[in-house]
Design an enzyme around this catalytic site. Structure first.
Site, mmCIF file in Angstrom:
data_model
loop_
_atom_site.group_PDB
_atom_site.id
_atom_site.type_symbol
_atom_site.label_atom_id
_atom_site.label_comp_id
_atom_site.label_asym_id
_atom_site.label_seq_id
_atom_site.Cartn_x
_atom_site.Cartn_y
_atom_site.Cartn_z
ATOM 1 C CG HIS A 14 -1.884 1.038 1.389
ATOM 2 N ND1 HIS A 14 -2.073 1.726 2.559
ATOM 3 C CD2 HIS A 14 -2.781 1.539 0.505
ATOM 4 C CE1 HIS A 14 -3.037 2.610 2.397
ATOM 5 N NE2 HIS A 14 -3.494 2.508 1.167
ATOM 6 C CG HIS A 56 -3.163 9.483 0.459
ATOM 7 N ND1 HIS A 56 -3.913 10.192 1.376
ATOM 8 C CD2 HIS A 56 -3.900 8.380 0.161
ATOM 9 C CE1 HIS A 56 -5.045 9.542 1.618
ATOM 10 N NE2 HIS A 56 -5.068 8.445 0.895
HETATM 11 O O1 G3P Z 1 -6.233 1.820 -3.356
HETATM 12 C C1 G3P Z 1 -6.494 1.251 -2.112
HETATM 13 C C2 G3P Z 1 -6.368 2.248 -0.987
HETATM 14 O O2 G3P Z 1 -5.124 2.877 -1.106
HETATM 15 C C3 G3P Z 1 -7.441 3.271 -0.977
HETATM 16 O O3 G3P Z 1 -7.380 4.107 0.135
HETATM 17 O O4 G3P Z 1 -6.997 6.259 1.260
HETATM 18 O O5 G3P Z 1 -5.076 4.838 0.681
HETATM 19 O O6 G3P Z 1 -6.331 6.024 -1.100
HETATM 20 P P1 G3P Z 1 -6.401 5.359 0.237
#
Ligand code: G3P
Length: 253
Positions: A14, A56
């Site tokens: 992630h 992000h």
């Molecule tokens: O793409 C999966 C996950 O990363 C979505 O949540 O908040 O990390 O963008 P976020």
């Protein structure tokens, strides 16, 4: 038995390297590859001058510990922002990567990439277009090492117009028939859902519609195995070190 023809790695780090490196950095990609991940996920947003970069949040506070809005800084300025020091001094000097550099690193490291289009509010279409435009050569070459995704259907649709052959997934906080309908309308290969509140019935509903399910963010092997037993195709994890067992296990039909 439901089959989706899914061929993506089951474990995705992630935000590049999960919690083991500063998020959305080239250092994270290196760590994911060393840990044996076949794939990573990262977030792509536009700079003030319309360049896609890996980050992000819309602001720099959390990752860089300083003020500033991504949409108000040029790509050159963002490329000098240190997002390593705040995570750990060992990563000092790690900066916000350009999308193109992250793609090059993935290619070099043999990592498939789930590119999450993360638009600044109001720039959904422009962000999707820019991300898609950057991937046109890969689309034309039939590359299948990139999976596009977004919580924004508008951004995803704009990207798909640029790269109609690349596989894509819609992101949603939870399963709803409307989210599934939207994913189908965009010809998505997957509906990617949060672990929070996810049920086996949700997974079955999506798979019966012919789409795969990937789940975020799963940080224990026990939970990952439970989701895979339900038919989930892949999990995004901040702890790919703990979930490495998934790579060698075969839980998917
Ligand atoms: O793409 C999966 C996950 O990363 C979505 O949540 O908040 O990390 O963008 P976020």
């Amino acid at each position: 038995m439901i089959k989706t023809g899914w061929a993506w790695p089951v474990l995705l780090a992630h935000r590049c390297g999960g919690a083991l490196a500063p998020e959305n950095t080239l250092a994270g990609l290196e760590i994911a590859a060393r840990l044996g991940c076949g794939a990573v996920e990262f977030d792509v947003m536009l700079s003030a001058d319309g360049q896609p970069v890996l980050i992000h949040d819309e602001t720099l506070e959390r990752t860089a510990g300083r003020s500033g809005r991504v949409a108000e800084l040029s790509a050159a300025e963002l490329s000098g922002v240190d997002v390593g020091q705040r995570f750990h001094p060992a990563f000092a000097g790690e900066t916000i990567p350009a999308f193109a550099d992250a793609l090059d690193a993935c290619r070099r490291l043999g990592l498939a990439a789930n590119v999450e289009i993360k638009p600044t509010v109001g720039l959904e279409r422009q962000t999707g277009e820019a991300v898609g435009y950057s991937l046109r050569a890969m689309d034309a070459a039939g590359d299948r090492q990139v999976l596009l995704s977004s919580f924004s259907a508008e951004a995803l649709e704009a990207a798909v117009a640029e790269v109609p052959r690349l596989p894509r997934a819609l992101l949603a906080a939870c399963y709803t028939p409307a989210a599934l309908a939207c994913a189908r309308q965009l010809s998505c290969v997957a509906l990617n859902l949060s672990r929070d509140g996810l049920t086996e019935e949700d997974v079955v509903a999506v798979r019966e519609a012919g789409l795969a399910v990937m789940v975020y963010t799963v940080n224990t092997l026990e939970e990952a195995r439970r989701f895979l037993r339900w038919g989930v195709a892949g999990v995004f994890s901040d702890r790919p070190d703990r979930l490495f067992g998934l790579v060698t296990e075969s839980c998917i039909t």
